[in-house]
Design a protein around this motif. Structure first.
Motif, PDB file in Angstrom:
ATOM      1  N   ASN A 111       0.843  -1.196   0.000  1.00  0.00           N
ATOM      2  CA  ASN A 111       0.000   0.000   0.000  1.00  0.00           C
ATOM      3  C   ASN A 111       0.876   1.243   0.000  1.00  0.00           C
ATOM      4  O   ASN A 111       1.626   1.488   0.948  1.00  0.00           O
ATOM      5  N   VAL A 112       0.795   2.024  -1.094  1.00  0.00           N
ATOM      6  CA  VAL A 112       1.517   3.303  -1.133  1.00  0.00           C
ATOM      7  C   VAL A 112       0.690   4.299  -0.328  1.00  0.00           C
ATOM      8  O   VAL A 112      -0.247   4.913  -0.823  1.00  0.00           O
ATOM      9  N   LYS A 113       1.056   4.441   0.934  1.00  0.00           N
ATOM     10  CA  LYS A 113       0.263   5.277   1.837  1.00  0.00           C
ATOM     11  C   LYS A 113       0.440   6.757   1.558  1.00  0.00           C
ATOM     12  O   LYS A 113      -0.497   7.550   1.713  1.00  0.00           O
ATOM     13  N   GLU A 114       1.645   7.139   1.121  1.00  0.00           N
ATOM     14  CA  GLU A 114       1.915   8.555   0.879  1.00  0.00           C
ATOM     15  C   GLU A 114       3.057   8.708  -0.104  1.00  0.00           C
ATOM     16  O   GLU A 114       3.976   7.885  -0.152  1.00  0.00           O
ATOM     17  N   VAL A 115       2.968   9.736  -0.920  1.00  0.00           N
ATOM     18  CA  VAL A 115       4.028  10.139  -1.840  1.00  0.00           C
ATOM     19  C   VAL A 115       4.420  11.556  -1.456  1.00  0.00           C
ATOM     20  O   VAL A 115       3.602  12.473  -1.543  1.00  0.00           O
ATOM     21  N   ILE A 116       5.636  11.721  -0.969  1.00  0.00           N
ATOM     22  CA  ILE A 116       6.082  13.024  -0.471  1.00  0.00           C
ATOM     23  C   ILE A 116       7.105  13.604  -1.432  1.00  0.00           C
ATOM     24  O   ILE A 116       8.168  13.020  -1.650  1.00  0.00           O
ATOM     25  N   VAL A 117       6.777  14.737  -2.018  1.00  0.00           N
ATOM     26  CA  VAL A 117       7.689  15.424  -2.937  1.00  0.00           C
ATOM     27  C   VAL A 117       8.292  16.611  -2.208  1.00  0.00           C
ATOM     28  O   VAL A 117       7.569  17.473  -1.697  1.00  0.00           O
ATOM     29  N   VAL A 118       9.616  16.640  -2.132  1.00  0.00           N
ATOM     30  CA  VAL A 118      10.317  17.788  -1.562  1.00  0.00           C
ATOM     31  C   VAL A 118      10.892  18.593  -2.714  1.00  0.00           C
ATOM     32  O   VAL A 118      11.787  18.128  -3.428  1.00  0.00           O
ATOM     33  N   SER A 119      10.365  19.773  -2.921  1.00  0.00           N
ATOM     34  CA  SER A 119      10.814  20.653  -3.989  1.00  0.00           C
ATOM     35  C   SER A 119      11.763  21.685  -3.379  1.00  0.00           C
ATOM     36  O   SER A 119      11.349  22.556  -2.610  1.00  0.00           O
ATOM     37  N   SER A 120      13.045  21.566  -3.746  1.00  0.00           N
ATOM     38  CA  SER A 120      14.072  22.395  -3.113  1.00  0.00           C
ATOM     39  C   SER A 120      14.389  23.606  -3.985  1.00  0.00           C
ATOM     40  O   SER A 120      15.188  23.516  -4.927  1.00  0.00           O
ATOM     41  N   VAL A 177       2.840  19.276  -9.254  1.00  0.00           N
ATOM     42  CA  VAL A 177       2.551  18.411  -8.101  1.00  0.00           C
ATOM     43  C   VAL A 177       1.194  18.780  -7.511  1.00  0.00           C
ATOM     44  O   VAL A 177       0.380  17.897  -7.176  1.00  0.00           O
ATOM     45  N   ARG A 178       0.899  20.065  -7.394  1.00  0.00           N
ATOM     46  CA  ARG A 178      -0.410  20.491  -6.861  1.00  0.00           C
ATOM     47  C   ARG A 178      -1.553  20.030  -7.757  1.00  0.00           C
ATOM     48  O   ARG A 178      -2.631  19.656  -7.261  1.00  0.00           O
ATOM     49  N   MET A 179      -1.344  20.033  -9.049  1.00  0.00           N
ATOM     50  CA  MET A 179      -2.368  19.541  -9.975  1.00  0.00           C
ATOM     51  C   MET A 179      -2.632  18.054  -9.742  1.00  0.00           C
ATOM     52  O   MET A 179      -3.791  17.610  -9.705  1.00  0.00           O
ATOM     53  N   LEU A 180      -1.569  17.280  -9.545  1.00  0.00           N
ATOM     54  CA  LEU A 180      -1.728  15.850  -9.312  1.00  0.00           C
ATOM     55  C   LEU A 180      -2.388  15.567  -7.971  1.00  0.00           C
ATOM     56  O   LEU A 180      -3.036  14.518  -7.796  1.00  0.00           O
ATOM     57  N   GLN A 181      -2.253  16.461  -7.018  1.00  0.00           N
ATOM     58  CA  GLN A 181      -2.888  16.280  -5.707  1.00  0.00           C
ATOM     59  C   GLN A 181      -4.403  16.241  -5.799  1.00  0.00           C
ATOM     60  O   GLN A 181      -5.066  15.658  -4.933  1.00  0.00           O
ATOM     61  N   ARG A 182      -4.973  16.828  -6.834  1.00  0.00           N
ATOM     62  CA  ARG A 182      -6.431  16.822  -6.989  1.00  0.00           C
ATOM     63  C   ARG A 182      -6.979  15.414  -7.124  1.00  0.00           C
ATOM     64  O   ARG A 182      -8.061  15.102  -6.621  1.00  0.00           O
ATOM     65  N   ASP A 183      -6.235  14.558  -7.809  1.00  0.00           N
ATOM     66  CA  ASP A 183      -6.674  13.176  -8.009  1.00  0.00           C
ATOM     67  C   ASP A 183      -6.046  12.203  -7.032  1.00  0.00           C
ATOM     68  O   ASP A 183      -6.546  11.080  -6.875  1.00  0.00           O
ATOM     69  N   HIS A 184      -4.972  12.612  -6.393  1.00  0.00           N
ATOM     70  CA  HIS A 184      -4.261  11.709  -5.482  1.00  0.00           C
ATOM     71  C   HIS A 184      -4.012  12.446  -4.172  1.00  0.00           C
ATOM     72  O   HIS A 184      -3.007  13.143  -4.002  1.00  0.00           O
TER      73      HIS A 184
END
Length: 292
Positions: A32-41, A51-58
């Motif tokens: 189970n992929v519980k979370e996908v964390i993207v760190v944008s440096s 990434v914010r666009m993809l958050q709408r569906d995920h």
């Protein structure tokens, strides 16, 4: 098995969507992929917006933005502090999972409670026709055959988080994590069927830049911790070369060319460290590797 996938990104608008969507195309079975964390440096392009666009569906995607680019180790520490799972996958933002079963092959060995870290199998998307493209394929084919002998872990990694946090003044993130896990008594392994697609350099200058940078990190690991990296072991390299010739065929002139490049990168790295220069935590991107 619940897992966290951490992605470090800096100006990855060309690749970040494809990278993340490759996760959701996986046949995860009991994982189970519980979370996908993207760190944008310190990204200044459209990485954060994508990434914010993809958050709408995920909804399980989390974006952590670092206003200043602080280096990969700092980004890894950021998502390790934010994650909620013990098993963590590190996926580079400019890579994609290569088959629908890659993730399962990478993390299923953690059913063994003494398994600490697993490395995946990087496969470059470069053409083999030109010299530099062949050099990239030879490099990663050597990596594969070496890892079959002694696990060489990098590019796609899964590990059991035991509280290790990385020093921010150097690179070699995978080696630092592995060293801590081995000291704690955990095993490390290679998953050859956990395919990840990456892009190698397209110019000789970029190839040398990337390889020198990697070798500096490995030289610092040896100098600072007396930690041996398997890719510096001549016995392992000799055995891996036979497997590489089997996989790629025998191309003596191209292979000599690759050997000369790698030898130069290693000598330059050793000289850099011997002169008292330290490993850098923030490096200039190798631009030709961003065309996955």
């Amino acid at each position: 098995m619940d897992i966290t996938i951490g992605i470090c990104a800096y100006n990855e608008e060309q690749n970040i969507e494809r990278c993340i969507l490759s996760i959701y195309a996986q046949n995860t079975r009991e994982v189970n992929v519980k979370e996908v964390i993207v760190v944008s440096s310190g990204s200044t392009d459209r990485t954060d917006d994508i990434v914010r666009m993809l958050q709408r569906d995920h909804k399980e995607i989390m974006l952590i933005r670092q206003e200043k680019r602080e280096g990969k180790n700092s980004a890894i520490n950021a998502y390790l502090e934010a994650k909620t799972c013990d098993i963590v996958v590190m996926l580079n933002a400019d890579n994609v999972l290569g088959t629908k079963d890659s993730l399962w092959h990478l993390v299923s060995p953690f059913e063994d409670e003494k398994m600490g870290m697993i490395g995946g199998h990087p496969v470059p998307t470069n053409s083999k026709d030109d010299k530099v493209g062949f050099a990239t394929h030879m490099l990663w084919t050597m990596h594969h055959n070496l890892a079959l002998i002694y696990p060489k872990i990098g590019e796609l990694v899964a590990f059991r988080d035991i509280g290790t946090r990385l020093t921010k003044d150097q690179q070699s993130d995978e080696d630092l994590i592995r060293m801590a896990l081995e000291k704690a008594g955990y095993k490390c392994a290679y998953a050859p069927d956990a395919i990840v697609l990456n892009r190698g350099p397209e110019t000789e200058a970029d190839f040398l830049k990337q390889r020198t940078r990697v070798n500096i990190g490995e030289c610092v690991m040896k100098q600072k911790y007396d930690y041996d990296i398997p890719s510096w072991n001549k016995k392992y390299l000799f055995k891996a070369l036979f497997g590489t010739i089997r996989d790629l065929g025998f191309h003596p002139f191209k292979m000599l060319y690759v050997g000369r490049l790698e030898l130069k990168a290693r000598k330059d790295a050793q000289r850099y460290v011997q002169e008292g220069n330290h490993d850098m935590n923030v490096w200039d991107p190798v631009k030709t590797t961003k065309k996955l």
